[in-house]
Design an enzyme around this catalytic site. Sequence first.
Site, PDB file in Angstrom:
ATOM      1  N   HIS A   1       0.894  -5.367 -10.622  1.00  0.00           N
ATOM      2  CA  HIS A   1       0.294  -6.131  -9.517  1.00  0.00           C
ATOM      3  C   HIS A   1       1.345  -6.967  -8.798  1.00  0.00           C
ATOM      4  O   HIS A   1       1.038  -7.991  -8.198  1.00  0.00           O
ATOM      5  CB  HIS A   1      -0.819  -7.057 -10.044  1.00  0.00           C
ATOM      6  CG  HIS A   1      -1.986  -6.329 -10.613  1.00  0.00           C
ATOM      7  ND1 HIS A   1      -1.968  -5.751 -11.854  1.00  0.00           N
ATOM      8  CD2 HIS A   1      -3.215  -6.059 -10.090  1.00  0.00           C
ATOM      9  CE1 HIS A   1      -3.126  -5.162 -12.093  1.00  0.00           C
ATOM     10  NE2 HIS A   1      -3.902  -5.329 -11.030  1.00  0.00           N
TER      11      HIS A   1
ATOM     12  N   GLU B   1     -10.297   3.557  -4.726  1.00  0.00           N
ATOM     13  CA  GLU B   1      -9.432   3.568  -3.540  1.00  0.00           C
ATOM     14  C   GLU B   1      -9.358   4.941  -2.872  1.00  0.00           C
ATOM     15  O   GLU B   1      -9.455   5.030  -1.645  1.00  0.00           O
ATOM     16  CB  GLU B   1      -8.022   3.068  -3.886  1.00  0.00           C
ATOM     17  CG  GLU B   1      -7.913   1.568  -4.058  1.00  0.00           C
ATOM     18  CD  GLU B   1      -8.290   1.094  -5.441  1.00  0.00           C
ATOM     19  OE1 GLU B   1      -8.670   1.941  -6.274  1.00  0.00           O
ATOM     20  OE2 GLU B   1      -8.222  -0.123  -5.697  1.00  0.00           O
TER      21      GLU B   1
END
Lengths: 326, 331
Positions: free
Chosen positions: B129, B60
């Site tokens: 998550h 990322e």
Amino acid sequence: MSYEVKMPQLGMNQDTALVVAWFKKEGDKIEKGDPLFEVETDKATMEVEAQKEGYLSKIKVDEGSEVPVGQLLALISDTNEDSHNGQTDLAGSDAFEPMEPDAEPINDKSIENEVQNIEDPSDRKELVNRITRNNVGSAGGKVLASPKAKFAAKEMGFDLAELRNSGIAEPFHFADLGRVPQSPSFSSIYMQVSAEAFDALILKSETAKRSLLFSKFTSSAWSFVFEDSFLEVIFKDTNGESYVETTTEAVSSSDVANTITLIDLCDTRISAYETGSNKLTLSFSQLRNELTICFSFNERILKFPDAVKFLNELGARIEDPILQLI
Amino acid sequence: MRSITLSQAVNEAIAEEMRLDSSVFLIGEDVAEAGTPFKITSGLVEEFGTERVIDTPISEPGFMGLAVGAAMTGSRPIVDIMFGDFLFLIMDQLCNQAAKAHYMSGGKLNVPLVVRTNLGATRRSAAQHSQSLHALVSHIPGLKIAMPSSAYEAKGLLKTAIRDDNPVVIFEDKLMYQDKADVPEDEYLIPFGEAAVLQEGNQVTLIGTSSMRQVCEEAALILADEKISVEIIDPRTLVPLDEKTILNSAKKTGRVVVVDEGHQNFGVTAEIASRISEKAFYYLDAPVIRMGAMDVPVPFSPVLEDLTVPTAEKVASNARKIIAGELVHEL
């Protein structure tokens, strides 16, 4: 002559206590039994009442101070002069023994913990006031009310303490303002208008009922004058039966500040009906072509100029029903 | 009107903007071949090719930095951050670089970049998550934050975001990807800073962001049975925030419950509640109530996970209490 006010012993193992608040200022006149100050120990909070009448001449200990039992807190003198020149006559003073608090100390552990867990001193004070009031039943301290209720009360020139006196639970909310007990600022205003056009309207229509028209005209006049306000119109007949005739908007009861009761006296010889309560009341009576409308209201809730505006608007609509269509 | 899923609405928004403007490209993990784990970008690589729909390694910070540079030099990247939780990995690129470049270059650089990511618990995805981290980036000046609450908002807000010359982070609720809503075939944009008043009422205002809008709507149905009149507001964007609509409603009803799925402490609900208290104080008839997710890492146990988020019943219960003048929190 001066009397000493000392920190009372409020519990068995108590050595010190906190002066939470003074209810009187230096120079204030004091009656025997007036709440004088509030103390907090590790077990409870309570108000201490004055044992002597006189003037509070000197406060020796500031709010928020932790002081030992028996310490001098203040002086009460017979005359008000002492408070200005600072002279005290301790020689002739009677030892001031505070009265026993008039209620049991609070033993509720949860409240105790709550008091101790609050770090902000202002929160603490407010909570203490609240607990004291609820549990010891005194009439002192800050009135707890929502900002809206406070603001509206100020606008209306209404003292929220009156709600406390009437036993309504705090904190007060806006709707509580409508629950003020009967008070002397009740007023009535009268108006005479021509009923010709109104009667003609009823004659022409096959379905129009007088009571319904009165209700409709009333709620329209109300909406016109008080734009954002909601009104419930209750119709009361001469047998004492009541029913809701019309509502400007469907809302449940907690926001109702305005309920108006209509009384139709046109078929009787009675000329007016005044209720003398906080409720808004309109009575209609008729003599030949002249309709007399009497509007009763409480000036603490509805201001006089607003009442005039509303009644005038209603009168205009009755004299000239075409206004109802605009 | 046709009804499509939130996932389709996002796909349409990206495709339409890519057709209109050749400087728009999509970059992220699994956006091309796999179409993301939620199958949102399926079909885009077939139409626009691998030069404009770019699969990246699992890195990322790397592809976010690449996108910031591309945005500074004339492209309009859409960066797909697979889970909102991974925002932590791109904080420097997003908050120190993208958010500040325009200011620090004296207005010479723009960063027209969109970070598309998601939020929302109760998907049994555990603590790493399931987070709703929109408050985190809302705190940084220079970023705009959009929170679509249905397929309609998802499309209109994303198109506006892609055309905006500033970095925008848009959060979709990952549980809503299959929820359908009416979405016009014709092109439309939803401007930033305009809240939606979804239902008018006058006893209590429920403010719900993202999927909490549905929670507020369900709560309003419960309250409607009790003849309680509820106003529902969806702010749609947190930055800029439509203060005017929120304050007008607070002034009208005097009672507000703010519902958001981020953690309650130091969160979006606190910000909105605080602005109401500051600017509509004298109209309030009850404390403004915050309802966020519980301040715990989202549990993996389904039973416990469900307890952490605001529900319609809890919202209705708090609304009922403040209308009755009861305290929600002990003094």
